[in-house]
Design an enzyme around this catalytic site. Sequence first.
Site, PDB file in Angstrom:
ATOM      1  N   ARG A  52       0.878  -1.178   0.000  1.00  0.00           N
ATOM      2  CA  ARG A  52       0.000   0.000   0.000  1.00  0.00           C
ATOM      3  C   ARG A  52       0.912   1.223   0.000  1.00  0.00           C
ATOM      4  NH1 ARG A  52      -5.427   1.186   1.737  1.00  0.00           N
ATOM      5  NH2 ARG A  52      -5.631   3.205   2.801  1.00  0.00           N
ATOM      6  N   HIS A  67      -7.254   1.340  -6.841  1.00  0.00           N
ATOM      7  CA  HIS A  67      -7.556   0.633  -5.584  1.00  0.00           C
ATOM      8  C   HIS A  67      -8.433  -0.579  -5.924  1.00  0.00           C
ATOM      9  CE1 HIS A  67      -7.863  -0.150  -1.461  1.00  0.00           C
ATOM     10  NE2 HIS A  67      -8.522   0.902  -1.021  1.00  0.00           N
ATOM     11  N   GLN A 105     -10.532  -2.629  -3.203  1.00  0.00           N
ATOM     12  CA  GLN A 105     -11.751  -1.975  -2.748  1.00  0.00           C
ATOM     13  C   GLN A 105     -12.907  -2.252  -3.693  1.00  0.00           C
ATOM     14  OE1 GLN A 105     -12.512   0.026   0.108  1.00  0.00           O
ATOM     15  NE2 GLN A 105     -14.537  -0.435  -0.722  1.00  0.00           N
ATOM     16  N   ASP A 146     -16.460   9.332  -2.233  1.00  0.00           N
ATOM     17  CA  ASP A 146     -15.261   9.037  -1.457  1.00  0.00           C
ATOM     18  C   ASP A 146     -14.825  10.334  -0.793  1.00  0.00           C
ATOM     19  OD1 ASP A 146     -13.036   7.773  -0.408  1.00  0.00           O
ATOM     20  OD2 ASP A 146     -11.963   7.607  -2.304  1.00  0.00           O
ATOM     21  N   CYS A 199     -16.147   4.015   0.461  1.00  0.00           N
ATOM     22  CA  CYS A 199     -15.104   3.072   0.881  1.00  0.00           C
ATOM     23  C   CYS A 199     -14.533   3.384   2.262  1.00  0.00           C
ATOM     24  CB  CYS A 199     -13.991   3.009  -0.158  1.00  0.00           C
ATOM     25  SG  CYS A 199     -13.008   4.518  -0.304  1.00  0.00           S
ATOM     26  N   ARG A 235     -14.373  -6.198   2.579  1.00  0.00           N
ATOM     27  CA  ARG A 235     -12.952  -6.120   2.280  1.00  0.00           C
ATOM     28  C   ARG A 235     -12.257  -7.415   2.713  1.00  0.00           C
ATOM     29  NH1 ARG A 235     -10.227  -1.371   1.704  1.00  0.00           N
ATOM     30  NH2 ARG A 235      -8.530  -2.788   1.127  1.00  0.00           N
TER      31      ARG A 235
END
Length: 306
Positions: free
Chosen positions: A108, A135, A138, A223, A262, A290
Amino acid sequence: MLRHFLSLSDAGADGVAAILADALDRKAARAGWPKGRADADTPLAGHVLACVFEKNSTRTRVSFDMAMRQLGGSALVLDSGTTQLGRGETVADTARVLSGYCDAIMCRTDDHAKLEEMAAFASVPVINGLTDASHPCQIVADLLTLLEAGKALPGLKVAWLGDGNNVLASFVEAAALFHFDLVAACPQGFQPDDALIARAGGRARVVASPREAVEGADVVVTDTWISMGQAHAETKLAALAPYQVDADLMSAAKPDAAFLHCLPAHRGEEVAADVIDGPQSLIWPEAENRLHAQKSILRWCFGQIG
C-alpha cells in the site's frame, strides 16, 4: 507464471468473477463463526503474506491480516518507517528480500510505479493494497456488496460524485469488465484522466452536473475529498461542495438505489449524515466485505481459483 493483482485487468473479467463467486461461498460457509477461527479447508496453511504499508490504513491492514488467519496462514505487517524502506533501501531490493521470506507481498503505497517495481523484482505474487492510481481490492469488495444486495452487474447505472481519484479509476475499469455504465460527476480540475475514460470502451463518461449523474442510478458512490497526504485544501473543498451526496440528490436515483463509500467518511463534506447512516447505505457490509474479497484475491494469486 506469477499472478500479480495490481489491477482488476490482471485477473480479467473471468478471474474477478471467480474471485467474487469464491468470496460469496466462503463468506456463507463461515456464517456465525468466531472471526479468528480458520476456514475448514485452511487453503493457505503455512503461507505468509508480507504487508508493506507506506500509507496509513485501517480496513486494508486488518482485512489482509484477518484474511490470512482465516485462510490458515499468517501475515507480517511492515511499516516503511520501521523498515529499511524508510532509510532509502530500494523497492527492488526490498522485493527480492521479502520474496525469500514470504509467499506473497501486499503493498500500500503512493506512486503506482513503486508497486510495479515491486512486482517486477519479486518472485512471489504482489497485490495492490492501494496506490495513487488505483484501488482494485476496494472495488472487488464493492462489487461483492452489490451482488449480495441482489444487483446483477451488467446493465447497472453507477453514479460517482466528487473527486476523480484512484477509487474511481478502478471503478471505471470494473465498468468495462462487467458491462455496467458509470457516470462520474466531477468539477473542472478534479476530473479523471481522459485516457482512463477512453479505455472503458464507452462504459464511462464524465459530466459536470451531480443530478445528471445520479438520475435513475442503481448505485451512488462517493469518497473522501481529501486523500491521504493531501493538505486540507480549502480550494478543493469549495470546488467539490456542490457534489455532496445528500437526501435531495439521492432522491434522483432509483428508489432502491444503494449508497457506497469506501471509508473513512467525513459526514457533512462528501456525504450528508442522513445518507451514510440511512437505509440505502451499504457501507458496513461493504467494509466487512474487504475481508472476504481479500481472501479470494489471495486464493486467485496462488492459483487456487480462476
